[in-house]
Enzyme design. Structure first.
Site, mmCIF file in Angstrom:
data_model
loop_
_atom_site.group_PDB
_atom_site.id
_atom_site.type_symbol
_atom_site.label_atom_id
_atom_site.label_comp_id
_atom_site.label_asym_id
_atom_site.label_seq_id
_atom_site.Cartn_x
_atom_site.Cartn_y
_atom_site.Cartn_z
ATOM 1 N N CYS A 110 -17.964 -15.921 27.107
ATOM 2 C CA CYS A 110 -17.273 -15.780 25.823
ATOM 3 C C CYS A 110 -18.089 -14.930 24.831
ATOM 4 O O CYS A 110 -18.212 -13.736 25.010
ATOM 5 C CB CYS A 110 -16.961 -17.175 25.280
ATOM 6 N N HIS A 111 -18.635 -15.540 23.779
ATOM 7 C CA HIS A 111 -19.441 -14.831 22.786
ATOM 8 C C HIS A 111 -20.936 -14.802 23.146
ATOM 9 O O HIS A 111 -21.720 -14.139 22.476
ATOM 10 C CB HIS A 111 -19.290 -15.487 21.407
ATOM 11 N N ALA A 112 -21.348 -15.530 24.184
ATOM 12 C CA ALA A 112 -22.767 -15.588 24.550
ATOM 13 C C ALA A 112 -23.365 -14.247 24.979
ATOM 14 O O ALA A 112 -24.581 -14.073 24.873
ATOM 15 C CB ALA A 112 -23.005 -16.645 25.628
ATOM 16 N N TRP A 114 -23.605 -11.873 23.237
ATOM 17 C CA TRP A 114 -24.392 -11.477 22.062
ATOM 18 C C TRP A 114 -25.878 -11.698 22.342
ATOM 19 O O TRP A 114 -26.714 -10.907 21.913
ATOM 20 C CB TRP A 114 -24.010 -12.313 20.847
#
Length: 186
Positions: A110-112, A114
């Site tokens: 998902c957003h990991a 980043w």
């Protein structure tokens, strides 16, 4: 058991997407791995479950207590809050990079990704992510693709909670393969 004798770190803090920590944790444990939830502080961290705060999860070790050489892989749950808080923590970034540089499995959902951007791991690597950070991933020099799960020399990325079974299965497969000696350091 497939992963008997393997120890996996799940690095998270408050605001992790509930299913993105729990599904891989439970699948890895079912496969025989020892799984440690590692966070910034002792006690519990609270998840985010779609649209509201979720259930707490017990922290097994703090980053100060964790030693990267004790782990065969690291799993990075997403959610918007969790990776945003971790990507400004030097100890968290160093821990991820140590596991990566030891040529062990690094998995982010998902957003990991980043965190993979912040550590330099994303550059030049095939990856996927949640659609809202696609541009961030591309701007970091990664080769983004819209796929359920993408693997590049032991770095596993996945788009969203709907892909967690495939993501978890790929983590198990990559850990069984062992170190990715052909991979260069970040």
């Amino acid at each position: 058991m497939e992963l008997s004798g393997k120890t996996i770190a799940i690095l998270a803090t408050n605001g992790f997407e509930q299913s993105e920590l729990e599904v891989p944790r439970d699948r890895l444990k079912k496969a025989g791995a020892t799984v440690h939830v590692i966070s910034l502080a002792e006690g519990e961290i609270k998840g985010w479950d779609m649209k509201d705060w979720g259930r707490p999860v017990k922290v097994d070790k703090t980053l100060d207590q964790a030693v990267s050489t004790d782990y065969d892989a690291i799993v990075l749950p997403g959610g918007q809050i969790n990776p945003d808080l971790l990507r400004v923590e030097p100890k968290a970034l160093a821990f991820i990079k140590e596991i990566f540089n030891a040529k062990k499995v690094v998995a982010a959902v998902c957003h990991a990704p980043w965190l993979l951007i912040e550590t330099g791991i994303a550059k030049g690597r095939k990856m996927t992510s949640y659609k809202s950070i696609k541009t961030d991933v591309i701007n970091a020099g990664a080769l983004w693709e819209d796929s359920q799960v993408v693997v590049d020399q032991g770095v596993i990325t996945s788009r969203n909670p709907g892909d967690l079974e495939a993501f978890s299965a790929k983590i198990i497969e990559e850990i069984k393969e062992g170190r990715h000696s052909q991979r260069s350091a970040a």
